[in-house]
Each structure stands twice: as C-alpha cells, then as structure tokens.
Design an enzyme around this catalytic site. Structure first.
Site: not given
Ligand code: GLC
Ligand code: CA
Length: 553
Positions: A212, A262
């Site tokens: 956002d 990751e």
C-alpha cells in the site's frame, strides 16, 4: 541442462509474470455467518466460484483487526485477523482451499501508517513527549504561542489537517485520516517489525504482497518544514521531495527482497505507487526491490484507440528495461467502476476525472449510459486479457457491476466522503457494495443477513447465479476469456497489426493469438482467422462497434 526439478522451480518462481489476479475486498465479498460483513469463511465458501472463474491468484485487501476508519487500511495489528471477519485458523483454512484450487494468495501490507489503536501508538501517546515510544511515529510541537496550531498547514489525503493533536499538546503526522498515524521509517524497530510481519505471512504460506502507498514511507522532516504552498512547488521526480517517492525508500525494499528470497519460490510483491513518471515507477518494479508495480495508465485513459495504443506501447517498453512485467488494471476498491466510467458522457479530460465529476454531481441520473458503458468495459477487458503481463481484476467487474451512487450519507463509510477530500465527491463506497450472488434473498445471496453497505434493487439483474446460466453474460465472458488466456498465453510479446483504421487496434501474440478491438462507432470487417471469443455477438465477418474479438490467426 537444468534438471526437470530446477525447471519446475524456475517456472513456479515466475508464476506472477502473466497472472490474472482477482482482488477481494473481504468485507464485501461473501458473508458466511449472516452478520452483514463479509468474512474469510465466506471467501473459502466461494473458492469453487473463483476456480471456475479461472484466475491465478487472489489479492485480499486488509483483513487485519481494525476500527475501519479507512476500510481496514487502518491496521491495529499486522499479524492477526479482525475478529469481525474471522480468525487465523480461518485464514489458514482459506489459504489451503485456495492453494488446493491452484490459486495463489496475495495479502495487502500497509506500511506507511498504522492505526491509532496499534499497541505502539497507544504506548507512544501514553509515554508522553520526548519518550522513546514517540520516536516510532512523527511527533512534533505545534506552532503558535501555546502550540495550538499544527506544525504545518498541510492537508491530509482525505481532507482536513495532516497533523493531529494528542492530549498533552503534541501533534503527530497523518497522511490519511487522524486514525492513521504515519510510521517513522528511520526507526530500526519499525523496519524490523515489518520484516517480522512479512515472515509471519510468508511462513503461513502466503505467496505475495501488495504494498500500500509504497512510495510514501520515507520522509525528510527537518526542524524547518515547508508550507503547503512551498511543498506544491517542489520537484516530485528527483527523489528528494520531503514527503513522497524519496530515493531512500528503495533501501527498505532491498531489505524486503532479501526476506522474499528466503522462500522458495521467492515471495512476490507489487507496489501501489502513484508516482509522477514511468521512470520513477520502474524503480519499484526492480528485481532487487518489490519486483512489480501497478501501472494506472489505462485506468485513467478514455475508451479511445490512440490512448490505449500509446499507453500499451510505453508500458511494454518500460518493463523491458526493468525485467518486470506490465500490470493492467481498470478497476479497484479506490476508483469508480470502469463500466460506469465508460458510460458517462465524454468530458474533456480523463475518465477517472469523469468518475469524479459523476460522483460529485451525486450520481448518474439520466446521464449514465449503463448498457454502453458495460459494452465498452467488456471490450476493454477482453483487450486487456490478451496483453502480455499481469491483469488485475476487481471483485464484481466479472458481473459487469456498475458503481452504486445511491447510498444515503448515514450509510456511507469512506472517510474521503466525510472529510471532504478534494479528489473525490461521493467517495469510494460505491464500488465496495457487497456482491449480488443470487437475484433474491435478503442481501442477494451475499449472506443470510443484511449487507453493511446498502445494495440497490438493480443488483438483482447482475446476480452471479443468473449469469452462470446465461450464455452471453459478462461472467461467462470472463470465464471463457480467462480459460482461453491460459491456453493461448506464451512469451511476453506482442506484435501490432496494421488495420488501416485508426479506431481499430489489433495485435498478435506468439502462437497466432490475434486480438482486435473496434473502438469506433461503426462496424468493421473482421480480420481473417477462426473466431474464438468476442465481447459482443458477432454475425458473419463483421466486428460491431465497441467490441473486441479474439481469433486464431
Ligand atoms: C491506498 C489504498 C486506499 C487507502 C490508502 C491509505 O491508496 O488503496 O484504499 O485508503 O492507501 O491506506
Ligand atoms: Ca460475517
């Protein structure tokens, strides 16, 4: 040679590049317990519908605990579910059901501001001036003899002052509503906490994030602050504006990228960044950053061949430079629905502006051409679904829904309506009205109870259950288009075809997929090829006005 397994992983890591992403506004999608508010169990119950629609991913607008001062974009706790709409167990169940159906899950991250009920904000208010807790936000003394004036005369995005005073007299910065205090992104704990949030949802199996107002996080707020007028004079394209699109913001996203990587496949992210230029936007789409950024260029264009062509060309050129893919979007929870925008009498200026004019005027009255608007929206959408890149769809557009204008003031929820935002008139509630699933029932099948925003009578005509049975319905057009798109989509390339008519745009994708759109008012000759799908009935070899057709060339 890569092994079969490596190839599969690489393909999987690229799932987002040409995905059709369906935005769910959870409180208005489906209500499982009949309390009038859409919920996560409601989403789970509609997974078969989403699967039949043929989308690749859903993006859920915020479902976190919130007082709903800004429809959930005021977050009390980033790592929980609002008890009004479910639990973390419901979330896991929903994610599992979506994954089972082959649909990825994208959640909305709101990093510019929290809510005024977030633990750290409550702590900051209680701890008082000069405290470490206040450093996580932007607290300031006011101007005037008693500090009774806000630190600057800046206006918030939804109207009203951009600073709010707490009981002890200090003021805090709020870019949006007073209930949405801005985080101080210079603070290491704020940065750490968001990394924790990203891992929290990634560990739960979320495939990606919509970020956002990604361009607003970093601010430069020295002792001496510019006035509103001075601010208006400052360059917004050099990365040095005190409040927006500062170059340092990309350091944050480089850290986020490390977290995304990751995971296997790496988590995806798309930036919501209304920035000034394509070059500035590209920075958010960098593979070292968020990886993709929304382009709102088509959203603010008229239904006009020349504008569409140049926007498409420019956007495709930009992504060639970043290595990302294009994004296309006509509707979301912040703008007047595109069926309505395209149904308004042409005004000088842009269609988003037309939407604003329309809502300012209090609704469409006789001026809205419902049929013509939907016809153009269907043509535009079919064109969009043939383009290389990601297509973002907003719940209800597959039903051909129009904006709802007739919402009494006492039922409205959007702060931009109450705070008199300059950029909007009736606010954004009109595109957030709960969906009509059936032509009858207390809330048109939304749930067993009412609807948290009133649904108009004409919603009956747009019910999903009726459209499922009707061959030429908008729902079936979307279903067929999305299914064909899967079948036909190949390399991210497009080749324009000469049509000899500047009202007609045609392009091919690799493998002989031809899309042709007649933006003009008069029918034209259909190009050669097998007709696969069209946004209006096609008779013989004639492509009607305001219609898109797909052919196998
Ligand atoms: C974004 C959201 C909008 C929200 C605002 C503040 O623009 O899309 O709905 O009001 O940010 O969070
Ligand atoms: Ca409910």
């Amino acid at each position: 040679m890569p092994t079969a397994l490596q190839t599969a992983t690489a393909l999987d890591a690229d799932w987002w590049r040409q995905a059709a992403v369906y935005q769910i506004y959870p409180r208005s999608f489906a209500d499982a317990n009949g309390d009038g508010i859409g919920d996560l169990k409601g989403v789970t119950s509609r997974v078969p519908y989403l699967k039949a629609l043929g989308i690749d991913a859903v993006w859920l607008s915020p479902f976190y605990p919130s007082a709903l001062a800004d429809g959930g974009y005021d977050v009390d706790d980033y790592r929980d579910v609002d008890p009004k709409i479910g639990t973390l167990e419901d979330f896991d169940e929903m994610t599992a059901a979506l994954h089972q159906a082959g649909i990825k899950v994208i959640v909305d991250i709101v990093p510019n501001h929290s809510s005024d009920r977030h633990t750290w904000f409550l702590e900051a208010v209680a701890a008082g001036r000069g405290s470490a807790a206040r450093e996580r936000f932007h607290f300031r003394e006011g101007r005037g003899a008693q500090g009774e004036l806000p630190p600057t005369d800046w206006t918030a995005s939804f109207g009203g002052p951009r600073w709010t005073r707490v009981a002890d007299g200090q003021w805090y910065l709020n870019t949006f509503t007073p209930e949405q205090p801005d985080w101080n992104w210079d603070h290491p704990e704020v940065r750490e906490d968001f990394l924790r949030t990203l891992r929290f949802w990634s560990d739960r199996g979320v495939d990606g994030f919509r970020v956002d107002v990604a361009n607003l996080l970093v601010k430069d707020l020295p002792e001496q602050l510019p006035s509103k007028d001075e601010l208006a004079q400052l360059d917004r394209t050099s990365g040095t504006h005190p409040l927006m699109d500062r170059d340092e913001v990309h350091e944050i996203y480089r850290e986020w990228r490390k977290v995304f990587n990751e995971y296997d496949p790496p988590r995806f992210a798309v930036a919501e960044a209304w920035v000034e230029t394509a070059e500035r936007r590209a920075k958010y789409a960098s593979p070292e950053g968020l990886g993709q950024a929304f382009s709102f260029d088509l959203l603010v264009a008229d239904f006009e061949a020349g504008q569409f062509r140049s926007i498409i060309e420019q956007n495709l050129e930009q992504v060639r430079a970043t290595g990302s893919t294009s994004t296309w979007v006509f509707s979301n929870h912040d703008v007047t629905r595109h069926a309505t925008r395209y149904g308004l009498p042409p005004l000088a200026g842009r269609t988003v502006k037309q939407g604003v004019e329309w809502v300012k005027a209090g609704g469409p009255g006789a001026a809205l051409d419902r049929q013509g608007g939907l016809r153009r929206a269907r043509a535009a959408t079919l064109l969009m679904l043939a383009l290389p890149g990601s297509a973002y769809l907003y719940q209800g557009e597959e039903l051909g829904l129009h904006e709802v204008a007739q919402i009494p003031a006492e039922s409205r929820q959007d702060p931009s309506f109450f705070r008199g935002a300059e950029w909007d008139g009736l606010g954004r509630d009109g595109c957030r009205v709960p969906l009509p699933w059936t032509p009858q029932g207390s809330s048109f099948g939304f749930g067993a109870g009412g609807a948290h925003l009133p649904q108009p009578d004409w919603f009956a005509e747009y019910a999903a259950s009726t459209q499922e049975e009707a061959a030429g319905s908008t729902l079936n057009l979307y279903r067929q288009a999305l299914a064909l798109r899967h079948e036909l989509q190949g390399a991210e390339e497009l080749e324009w075809q000469d049509t000899g008519n500047d009202q007609v745009l045609a392009f091919t994708r690799p493998g002989g997929w031809l899309s042709v759109t007649n933006f003009g008012n008069a029918p034209v000759q259909l190009p050669d090829g097998e007709l696969l799908l069209a946004s209006q009935p096609v008779h013989g070899r004639t492509l009607p006005a305001h219609t898109t057709a797909w052919l196998r060339a």
